[in-house]
Design a protein around this motif. Structure first.
Motif, PDB file in Angstrom:
ATOM      1  N   LEU A  43       0.861  -1.217  -0.042  1.00 20.98           N
ATOM      2  CA  LEU A  43      -0.063  -0.135   0.018  1.00 20.98           C
ATOM      3  C   LEU A  43       0.748   1.385  -0.036  1.00 20.98           C
ATOM      4  CD1 LEU A  43      -3.124   0.682  -0.286  1.00 20.98           C
ATOM      5  CD2 LEU A  43      -2.842   1.092   2.420  1.00 20.98           C
ATOM      6  N   THR A  44       1.860   1.185   0.473  1.00 21.49           N
ATOM      7  CA  THR A  44       2.855   2.435   0.694  1.00 21.49           C
ATOM      8  C   THR A  44       3.511   2.442  -0.491  1.00 21.49           C
ATOM      9  OG1 THR A  44       3.352   1.673   3.131  1.00 21.49           O
ATOM     10  CG2 THR A  44       4.835   3.418   1.670  1.00 21.49           C
ATOM     11  N   ALA A  45       3.970   1.547  -1.121  1.00 19.64           N
ATOM     12  CA  ALA A  45       4.679   1.727  -2.736  1.00 19.64           C
ATOM     13  C   ALA A  45       3.491   2.170  -3.767  1.00 19.64           C
ATOM     14  CB  ALA A  45       4.981   0.329  -2.978  1.00 19.64           C
ATOM     15  N   LEU A  46       2.221   1.565  -3.446  1.00 18.55           N
ATOM     16  CA  LEU A  46       1.153   1.989  -4.372  1.00 18.55           C
ATOM     17  C   LEU A  46       0.855   3.379  -4.307  1.00 18.55           C
ATOM     18  CD1 LEU A  46      -1.417  -0.722  -5.050  1.00 18.55           C
ATOM     19  CD2 LEU A  46      -0.040   0.460  -6.771  1.00 18.55           C
ATOM     20  N   CYS A  47       0.731   4.098  -3.089  1.00 20.97           N
ATOM     21  CA  CYS A  47       0.318   5.432  -2.926  1.00 20.97           C
ATOM     22  C   CYS A  47       1.482   5.992  -3.414  1.00 20.97           C
ATOM     23  CB  CYS A  47       0.091   5.493  -1.319  1.00 20.97           C
ATOM     24  SG  CYS A  47      -1.395   4.906  -0.790  1.00 20.97           S
ATOM     25  N   SER A  48       2.903   5.897  -3.093  1.00 23.29           N
ATOM     26  CA  SER A  48       3.734   6.642  -3.471  1.00 23.29           C
ATOM     27  C   SER A  48       3.760   6.791  -5.185  1.00 23.29           C
ATOM     28  CB  SER A  48       5.043   5.889  -3.142  1.00 23.29           C
ATOM     29  OG  SER A  48       6.156   6.762  -3.814  1.00 23.29           O
ATOM     30  N   GLY A  49       3.702   5.537  -5.652  1.00 23.06           N
ATOM     31  CA  GLY A  49       3.628   5.352  -7.171  1.00 23.06           C
ATOM     32  C   GLY A  49       2.472   6.298  -7.902  1.00 23.06           C
ATOM     33  N   ALA A  50       1.201   5.883  -7.321  1.00 22.01           N
ATOM     34  CA  ALA A  50       0.028   6.658  -7.771  1.00 22.01           C
ATOM     35  C   ALA A  50       0.391   8.047  -7.685  1.00 22.01           C
ATOM     36  CB  ALA A  50      -1.235   5.931  -6.972  1.00 22.01           C
ATOM     37  N   PHE A  51       0.796   8.705  -6.749  1.00 18.00           N
ATOM     38  CA  PHE A  51       0.836  10.068  -6.538  1.00 18.00           C
ATOM     39  C   PHE A  51       1.789  10.643  -7.553  1.00 18.00           C
ATOM     40  CE2 PHE A  51       3.079  13.635  -4.342  1.00 18.00           C
ATOM     41  CZ  PHE A  51       1.963  14.330  -4.146  1.00 18.00           C
ATOM     42  N   VAL A  52       2.924   9.872  -7.711  1.00 18.60           N
ATOM     43  CA  VAL A  52       4.026  10.415  -8.706  1.00 18.60           C
ATOM     44  C   VAL A  52       3.451  10.265 -10.114  1.00 18.60           C
ATOM     45  CG1 VAL A  52       6.179   9.843  -9.702  1.00 18.60           C
ATOM     46  CG2 VAL A  52       6.011   9.840  -7.483  1.00 18.60           C
ATOM     47  N   TYR A  53       2.660   9.119 -10.275  1.00 18.98           N
ATOM     48  CA  TYR A  53       2.069   8.968 -11.526  1.00 18.98           C
ATOM     49  C   TYR A  53       0.943  10.091 -11.823  1.00 18.98           C
ATOM     50  CZ  TYR A  53      -0.495   7.016 -15.526  1.00 18.98           C
ATOM     51  OH  TYR A  53      -1.140   6.940 -16.731  1.00 18.98           O
ATOM     52  N   GLY A  54       0.040  10.291 -10.703  1.00 22.54           N
ATOM     53  CA  GLY A  54      -0.855  11.438 -10.920  1.00 22.54           C
ATOM     54  C   GLY A  54      -0.174  12.637 -11.281  1.00 22.54           C
ATOM     55  N   ILE A  55       0.796  13.199 -10.938  1.00 22.93           N
ATOM     56  CA  ILE A  55       1.491  14.362 -11.005  1.00 22.93           C
ATOM     57  C   ILE A  55       1.939  14.140 -12.713  1.00 22.93           C
ATOM     58  CG2 ILE A  55       3.492  15.677 -10.677  1.00 22.93           C
ATOM     59  CD1 ILE A  55       3.390  14.929  -7.780  1.00 22.93           C
ATOM     60  N   PHE A  56       2.555  13.235 -13.049  1.00 21.09           N
ATOM     61  CA  PHE A  56       3.025  13.237 -14.399  1.00 21.09           C
ATOM     62  C   PHE A  56       1.879  13.248 -15.467  1.00 21.09           C
ATOM     63  CE2 PHE A  56       7.171  11.857 -13.404  1.00 21.09           C
ATOM     64  CZ  PHE A  56       7.944  11.829 -14.487  1.00 21.09           C
ATOM     65  N   TYR A  57       0.663  12.396 -15.084  1.00 19.19           N
ATOM     66  CA  TYR A  57      -0.554  12.455 -16.007  1.00 19.19           C
ATOM     67  C   TYR A  57      -1.020  13.661 -16.006  1.00 19.19           C
ATOM     68  CZ  TYR A  57      -4.786  10.697 -17.746  1.00 19.19           C
ATOM     69  OH  TYR A  57      -6.029  10.359 -18.655  1.00 19.19           O
ATOM     70  N   HIS A  58      -1.381  14.381 -14.944  1.00 16.62           N
ATOM     71  CA  HIS A  58      -2.037  15.733 -15.154  1.00 16.62           C
ATOM     72  C   HIS A  58      -1.320  16.679 -15.662  1.00 16.62           C
ATOM     73  CE1 HIS A  58      -5.892  14.154 -13.403  1.00 16.62           C
ATOM     74  NE2 HIS A  58      -5.029  13.602 -12.593  1.00 16.62           N
ATOM     75  N   ALA A  59       0.201  16.865 -15.419  1.00 19.46           N
ATOM     76  CA  ALA A  59       1.283  17.775 -15.909  1.00 19.46           C
ATOM     77  C   ALA A  59       1.068  17.576 -17.366  1.00 19.46           C
ATOM     78  CB  ALA A  59       2.329  17.847 -15.193  1.00 19.46           C
ATOM     79  N   VAL A  60       1.359  16.279 -17.659  1.00 19.81           N
ATOM     80  CA  VAL A  60       1.735  16.174 -19.271  1.00 19.81           C
ATOM     81  C   VAL A  60       0.278  16.443 -20.020  1.00 19.81           C
ATOM     82  CG1 VAL A  60       1.672  14.197 -21.068  1.00 19.81           C
ATOM     83  CG2 VAL A  60       3.341  14.220 -19.160  1.00 19.81           C
ATOM     84  N   THR A  61      -0.832  16.079 -19.364  1.00 20.35           N
ATOM     85  CA  THR A  61      -1.967  16.454 -20.132  1.00 20.35           C
ATOM     86  C   THR A  61      -2.090  17.832 -20.126  1.00 20.35           C
ATOM     87  OG1 THR A  61      -2.757  14.284 -19.375  1.00 20.35           O
ATOM     88  CG2 THR A  61      -4.485  15.572 -20.410  1.00 20.35           C
ATOM     89  N   ARG A  62      -2.083  18.413 -19.170  1.00 15.20           N
ATOM     90  CA  ARG A  62      -2.109  20.256 -19.230  1.00 15.20           C
ATOM     91  C   ARG A  62      -1.216  20.844 -20.029  1.00 15.20           C
ATOM     92  NH1 ARG A  62      -3.221  22.870 -13.781  1.00 15.20           N
ATOM     93  NH2 ARG A  62      -5.251  21.218 -14.019  1.00 15.20           N
ATOM     94  N   PHE A  63       0.021  20.530 -20.077  1.00 13.85           N
ATOM     95  CA  PHE A  63       1.327  21.354 -20.645  1.00 13.85           C
ATOM     96  C   PHE A  63       1.622  21.071 -22.162  1.00 13.85           C
ATOM     97  CE2 PHE A  63       1.915  21.856 -16.032  1.00 13.85           C
ATOM     98  CZ  PHE A  63       1.762  23.408 -15.925  1.00 13.85           C
ATOM     99  N   THR A  64       1.100  19.965 -22.500  1.00 14.05           N
ATOM    100  CA  THR A  64       1.711  19.433 -23.745  1.00 14.05           C
ATOM    101  C   THR A  64       0.358  19.272 -24.968  1.00 14.05           C
ATOM    102  OG1 THR A  64       1.217  16.921 -23.293  1.00 14.05           O
ATOM    103  CG2 THR A  64       3.491  18.024 -22.887  1.00 14.05           C
ATOM    104  N   GLY A  65      -0.755  20.318 -24.544  1.00 13.00           N
ATOM    105  CA  GLY A  65      -1.575  20.076 -25.501  1.00 13.00           C
ATOM    106  C   GLY A  65      -2.913  19.010 -25.519  1.00 13.00           C
TER     107      GLY A  65
END
Lengths: 154, 143
Positions: A43-65
Protein backbone atom coordinates in the motif's frame (compact mmCIF):
# COMPACT_ATOMS: atom_id res chain seq x y z
CA UNK A 1 14.07 5.54 -30.52
CA UNK A 2 10.48 4.95 -29.55
CA UNK A 3 11.26 1.37 -28.66
CA UNK A 4 14.44 2.24 -26.83
CA UNK A 5 12.50 4.68 -24.63
CA UNK A 6 9.84 2.07 -23.94
CA UNK A 7 12.61 -0.36 -23.01
CA UNK A 8 14.01 2.19 -20.55
CA UNK A 9 10.57 2.75 -18.95
CA UNK A 10 10.12 -1.01 -18.63
CA UNK A 11 13.54 -1.37 -17.00
CA UNK A 12 12.76 1.42 -14.54
CA UNK A 13 9.49 -0.32 -13.73
CA UNK A 14 11.37 -3.51 -12.77
CA UNK A 15 13.93 -1.53 -10.76
CA UNK A 16 11.14 0.18 -8.82
CA UNK A 17 9.37 -3.11 -8.11
CA UNK A 18 12.65 -4.60 -6.91
CA UNK A 19 13.55 -1.72 -4.59
CA UNK A 20 10.02 -1.51 -3.19
CA UNK A 21 10.01 -5.27 -2.53
CA UNK A 22 6.55 -5.63 -4.04
CA UNK A 23 7.62 -8.34 -6.49
CA UNK A 24 7.95 -10.74 -3.58
CA UNK A 25 4.93 -13.01 -3.16
CA UNK A 26 5.46 -12.80 0.60
CA UNK A 27 4.88 -9.02 0.47
CA UNK A 28 1.69 -9.50 -1.55
CA UNK A 29 0.34 -12.19 0.75
CA UNK A 30 1.24 -9.95 3.70
CA UNK A 31 -0.86 -7.18 2.13
CA UNK A 32 -3.77 -9.57 1.64
CA UNK A 33 -3.56 -10.91 5.19
CA UNK A 34 -6.04 -8.28 6.34
CA UNK A 35 -6.95 -10.06 9.55
CA UNK A 36 -3.44 -11.15 10.51
CA UNK A 37 -0.05 -9.45 10.55
CA UNK A 38 -0.94 -7.01 7.77
CA UNK A 39 2.10 -5.81 5.77
CA UNK A 40 1.78 -2.12 4.72
CA UNK A 41 4.62 -2.37 2.14
CA UNK A 42 2.44 -2.74 -0.98
CA UNK A 43 0.00 0.00 0.00
CA UNK A 44 2.91 2.35 0.78
CA UNK A 45 4.54 1.65 -2.60
CA UNK A 46 1.22 1.98 -4.45
CA UNK A 47 0.36 5.30 -2.83
CA UNK A 48 3.81 6.65 -3.61
CA UNK A 49 3.67 5.41 -7.21
CA UNK A 50 0.10 6.57 -7.82
CA UNK A 51 0.93 10.01 -6.43
CA UNK A 52 3.97 10.41 -8.69
CA UNK A 53 2.07 9.02 -11.68
CA UNK A 54 -0.87 11.34 -10.98
CA UNK A 55 1.44 14.36 -11.10
CA UNK A 56 2.93 13.14 -14.40
CA UNK A 57 -0.45 12.34 -15.87
CA UNK A 58 -2.03 15.70 -15.13
CA UNK A 59 1.08 17.76 -15.89
CA UNK A 60 1.60 16.04 -19.23
CA UNK A 61 -2.04 16.36 -20.17
CA UNK A 62 -2.11 20.04 -19.17
CA UNK A 63 1.17 21.29 -20.63
CA UNK A 64 1.62 19.38 -23.86
CA UNK A 65 -1.68 20.07 -25.52
CA UNK A 66 -4.77 17.96 -25.83
CA UNK A 67 -4.55 14.23 -25.49
CA UNK A 68 -5.80 13.71 -29.04
CA UNK A 69 -3.22 16.11 -30.50
CA UNK A 70 -0.44 14.13 -28.85
CA UNK A 71 -1.99 10.85 -29.99
CA UNK A 72 -2.49 9.80 -26.40
CA UNK A 73 -5.12 7.28 -25.54
CA UNK A 74 -6.58 8.15 -22.13
CA UNK A 75 -9.14 5.69 -20.80
CA UNK A 76 -12.58 7.24 -21.06
CA UNK A 77 -14.81 4.50 -19.65
CA UNK A 78 -16.18 5.51 -16.24
CA UNK A 79 -18.91 2.91 -15.88
CA UNK A 80 -18.65 0.38 -13.08
CA UNK A 81 -20.09 -2.61 -14.89
CA UNK A 82 -20.31 -6.34 -14.46
CA UNK A 83 -17.14 -7.27 -16.38
CA UNK A 84 -15.11 -4.88 -14.22
CA UNK A 85 -16.46 -6.19 -10.92
CA UNK A 86 -16.30 -9.84 -11.94
CA UNK A 87 -12.86 -9.49 -13.53
CA UNK A 88 -11.34 -7.58 -10.61
CA UNK A 89 -12.71 -10.08 -8.07
CA UNK A 90 -11.36 -13.00 -10.15
CA UNK A 91 -8.00 -11.30 -10.49
CA UNK A 92 -7.86 -10.77 -6.75
CA UNK A 93 -8.71 -14.39 -6.07
CA UNK A 94 -5.83 -15.56 -8.26
CA UNK A 95 -3.54 -12.94 -6.74
CA UNK A 96 -4.20 -14.35 -3.27
CA UNK A 97 -3.33 -17.93 -4.25
CA UNK A 98 0.28 -17.38 -5.37
CA UNK A 99 0.94 -13.75 -4.45
CA UNK A 100 1.90 -12.94 -8.03
CA UNK A 101 0.51 -10.32 -10.41
CA UNK A 102 1.44 -9.80 -14.09
CA UNK A 103 4.06 -7.07 -13.57
CA UNK A 104 5.83 -8.74 -10.68
CA UNK A 105 5.71 -12.14 -12.39
CA UNK A 106 7.25 -10.83 -15.62
CA UNK A 107 9.97 -9.02 -13.69
CA UNK A 108 10.73 -12.31 -11.88
CA UNK A 109 10.14 -14.59 -14.88
CA UNK A 110 13.83 -15.58 -15.06
CA UNK A 111 13.78 -16.81 -11.45
CA UNK A 112 15.58 -20.15 -11.16
CA UNK A 113 12.49 -21.64 -9.52
CA UNK A 114 10.53 -22.35 -12.72
CA UNK A 115 7.21 -21.77 -10.96
CA UNK A 116 7.20 -18.06 -11.81
CA UNK A 117 7.66 -18.92 -15.48
CA UNK A 118 4.85 -21.47 -15.22
CA UNK A 119 2.69 -18.71 -13.74
CA UNK A 120 3.45 -16.44 -16.71
CA UNK A 121 2.52 -19.19 -19.20
CA UNK A 122 -0.72 -19.94 -17.33
CA UNK A 123 -1.48 -16.21 -17.22
CA UNK A 124 -1.09 -15.97 -21.01
CA UNK A 125 -3.39 -18.98 -21.39
CA UNK A 126 -5.98 -17.24 -19.21
CA UNK A 127 -5.70 -14.07 -21.33
CA UNK A 128 -6.14 -16.07 -24.54
CA UNK A 129 -9.17 -17.87 -23.09
CA UNK A 130 -10.84 -14.55 -22.34
CA UNK A 131 -11.50 -13.47 -25.95
CA UNK A 132 -13.77 -16.34 -26.97
CA UNK A 133 -15.59 -16.68 -23.62
CA UNK A 134 -16.18 -13.11 -22.48
CA UNK A 135 -19.52 -12.72 -24.23
CA UNK A 136 -20.92 -15.81 -22.53
CA UNK A 137 -19.85 -14.64 -19.10
CA UNK A 138 -20.97 -11.04 -19.32
CA UNK A 139 -23.49 -10.92 -22.16
CA UNK A 140 -21.75 -7.82 -23.42
CA UNK A 141 -19.66 -7.35 -26.52
CA UNK A 142 -15.90 -7.60 -26.05
CA UNK A 143 -13.84 -4.44 -26.47
CA UNK A 144 -13.41 -3.57 -30.10
CA UNK A 145 -16.95 -4.59 -30.98
CA UNK A 146 -18.49 -7.88 -31.97
CA UNK A 147 -16.44 -10.57 -33.59
CA UNK A 148 -17.47 -11.64 -37.05
CA UNK A 149 -19.03 -14.75 -35.62
CA UNK A 150 -21.15 -12.87 -33.11
CA UNK A 151 -22.14 -10.21 -35.65
CA UNK A 152 -23.40 -12.83 -38.07
CA UNK A 153 -25.21 -14.67 -35.29
CA UNK A 154 -27.33 -11.60 -34.52
CA UNK B 1 0.09 -4.85 11.54
CA UNK B 2 3.78 -5.29 10.80
CA UNK B 3 6.11 -2.36 11.28
CA UNK B 4 8.25 -1.77 8.19
CA UNK B 5 10.93 0.54 6.90
CA UNK B 6 8.89 2.82 4.64
CA UNK B 7 11.84 4.19 2.65
CA UNK B 8 12.24 1.28 0.16
CA UNK B 9 8.53 1.10 -0.77
CA UNK B 10 8.32 4.90 -1.00
CA UNK B 11 11.39 5.14 -3.25
CA UNK B 12 10.62 2.01 -5.29
CA UNK B 13 6.99 3.00 -5.69
CA UNK B 14 7.99 6.48 -6.86
CA UNK B 15 10.33 4.94 -9.48
CA UNK B 16 7.48 2.80 -10.78
CA UNK B 17 5.37 5.97 -10.90
CA UNK B 18 8.09 7.75 -12.92
CA UNK B 19 8.26 4.76 -15.27
CA UNK B 20 4.50 4.72 -15.89
CA UNK B 21 4.42 8.53 -16.06
CA UNK B 22 7.30 8.56 -18.53
CA UNK B 23 5.55 6.00 -20.71
CA UNK B 24 2.49 8.26 -20.70
CA UNK B 25 4.65 11.29 -21.56
CA UNK B 26 6.57 9.74 -24.44
CA UNK B 27 4.11 7.18 -25.78
CA UNK B 28 0.73 8.34 -24.55
CA UNK B 29 -0.16 4.90 -23.28
CA UNK B 30 -1.17 3.41 -19.97
CA UNK B 31 1.57 1.25 -18.44
CA UNK B 32 -0.72 -1.64 -17.58
CA UNK B 33 1.33 -4.81 -17.68
CA UNK B 34 -1.59 -7.18 -18.28
CA UNK B 35 -2.80 -5.01 -21.16
CA UNK B 36 0.69 -4.87 -22.68
CA UNK B 37 1.04 -8.61 -22.31
CA UNK B 38 -2.36 -9.30 -23.89
CA UNK B 39 -1.47 -7.03 -26.81
CA UNK B 40 1.55 -9.19 -27.56
CA UNK B 41 -0.79 -12.16 -27.81
CA UNK B 42 -3.02 -10.26 -30.23
CA UNK B 43 -1.65 -10.35 -33.79
CA UNK B 44 -3.91 -7.46 -34.87
CA UNK B 45 -2.42 -4.96 -32.41
CA UNK B 46 -0.47 -2.27 -34.30
CA UNK B 47 1.72 -0.99 -31.43
CA UNK B 48 3.20 -4.36 -30.51
CA UNK B 49 6.80 -3.29 -31.10
CA UNK B 50 6.74 -0.56 -28.47
CA UNK B 51 4.80 -2.73 -26.02
CA UNK B 52 7.22 -5.62 -26.53
CA UNK B 53 10.12 -3.23 -25.85
CA UNK B 54 8.56 -2.12 -22.54
CA UNK B 55 8.00 -5.72 -21.47
CA UNK B 56 11.53 -6.69 -22.59
CA UNK B 57 12.91 -3.98 -20.31
CA UNK B 58 10.76 -5.26 -17.46
CA UNK B 59 11.85 -8.89 -17.90
CA UNK B 60 15.55 -8.23 -18.64
CA UNK B 61 16.10 -5.61 -15.95
CA UNK B 62 14.18 -7.80 -13.51
CA UNK B 63 16.44 -10.72 -14.35
CA UNK B 64 19.53 -8.52 -13.97
CA UNK B 65 18.50 -7.24 -10.54
CA UNK B 66 17.49 -10.72 -9.47
CA UNK B 67 20.93 -12.04 -10.46
CA UNK B 68 22.55 -9.43 -8.19
CA UNK B 69 20.07 -9.50 -5.29
CA UNK B 70 17.97 -12.68 -5.57
CA UNK B 71 15.89 -11.74 -2.54
CA UNK B 72 14.46 -8.67 -4.33
CA UNK B 73 12.15 -10.79 -6.46
CA UNK B 74 9.98 -13.85 -6.29
CA UNK B 75 10.81 -15.85 -3.21
CA UNK B 76 8.02 -18.34 -3.64
CA UNK B 77 9.19 -21.85 -3.02
CA UNK B 78 6.42 -23.91 -1.51
CA UNK B 79 3.29 -23.12 -3.53
CA UNK B 80 2.35 -26.34 -5.39
CA UNK B 81 2.70 -26.12 -9.18
CA UNK B 82 -1.00 -26.95 -9.66
CA UNK B 83 -1.98 -23.97 -7.50
CA UNK B 84 0.44 -21.73 -9.42
CA UNK B 85 -1.20 -22.77 -12.71
CA UNK B 86 -4.71 -22.12 -11.35
CA UNK B 87 -3.56 -18.75 -10.01
CA UNK B 88 -1.98 -17.81 -13.35
CA UNK B 89 -5.04 -18.71 -15.43
CA UNK B 90 -7.41 -16.87 -13.06
CA UNK B 91 -5.15 -13.80 -12.90
CA UNK B 92 -4.79 -13.70 -16.71
CA UNK B 93 -8.50 -14.15 -17.32
CA UNK B 94 -9.57 -11.72 -14.60
CA UNK B 95 -7.17 -9.03 -15.76
CA UNK B 96 -8.67 -9.08 -19.25
CA UNK B 97 -12.28 -9.26 -18.07
CA UNK B 98 -11.73 -6.37 -15.65
CA UNK B 99 -9.49 -4.51 -18.13
CA UNK B 100 -6.48 -4.14 -15.90
CA UNK B 101 -4.27 -5.44 -13.14
CA UNK B 102 -2.27 -4.02 -10.25
CA UNK B 103 -0.34 -1.70 -12.59
CA UNK B 104 -3.14 -0.52 -14.90
CA UNK B 105 -5.84 -0.11 -12.25
CA UNK B 106 -3.85 -0.15 -9.02
CA UNK B 107 -1.13 2.31 -10.03
CA UNK B 108 -2.19 4.29 -13.12
CA UNK B 109 -5.95 4.26 -12.53
CA UNK B 110 -5.57 5.20 -8.89
CA UNK B 111 -3.16 7.98 -9.89
CA UNK B 112 -5.81 9.34 -12.27
CA UNK B 113 -8.45 8.87 -9.54
CA UNK B 114 -10.51 6.79 -11.97
CA UNK B 115 -13.65 5.49 -10.23
CA UNK B 116 -13.40 2.18 -12.11
CA UNK B 117 -9.84 1.65 -10.94
CA UNK B 118 -10.56 2.55 -7.33
CA UNK B 119 -13.35 -0.05 -7.30
CA UNK B 120 -11.06 -2.56 -9.03
CA UNK B 121 -8.26 -1.96 -6.52
CA UNK B 122 -10.59 -2.57 -3.59
CA UNK B 123 -11.91 -5.75 -5.24
CA UNK B 124 -8.36 -7.00 -5.92
CA UNK B 125 -7.61 -6.82 -2.21
CA UNK B 126 -10.98 -8.21 -1.09
CA UNK B 127 -10.79 -11.07 -3.62
CA UNK B 128 -7.20 -11.81 -2.63
CA UNK B 129 -7.90 -11.67 1.09
CA UNK B 130 -10.80 -14.11 0.57
CA UNK B 131 -8.79 -16.63 -1.44
CA UNK B 132 -5.93 -16.36 1.06
CA UNK B 133 -8.31 -17.10 3.94
CA UNK B 134 -9.75 -20.00 1.95
CA UNK B 135 -6.40 -21.57 1.05
CA UNK B 136 -5.25 -21.15 4.64
CA UNK B 137 -8.40 -22.83 5.91
CA UNK B 138 -8.42 -25.68 3.38
CA UNK B 139 -4.75 -26.47 3.02
CA UNK B 140 -3.21 -24.88 6.05
CA UNK B 141 -1.55 -22.30 3.82
CA UNK B 142 0.26 -22.78 0.55
CA UNK B 143 3.35 -20.81 1.46
Amino acid sequence: MNRLLAFVWGSLFALGLGIAGVARPSTILGHLDLFGAWDPTLLTALCSGAFVYGIFYHAVTRFTGSAAAMQRTPPTNRKIDRPLVLGAALFGAGWGIAGMCPGAALASAAHPDGRVFVFVLAMCAGMLAHGPTRAKLTRTAPRGGLSRFEASAR
Amino acid sequence: MQSINVIPPLVGGALVGVSAGGYWLTHGRIAGVSGLCASLLDPTDRARGVKAAFLAGLVLCGALIASMTPSAFANTTSVPVAAVIVAGVVVGYGSRLGNGCTSGHGLCGTGRLSPRSLVAGALFTLGGASSLLLTNAVMGGLQ
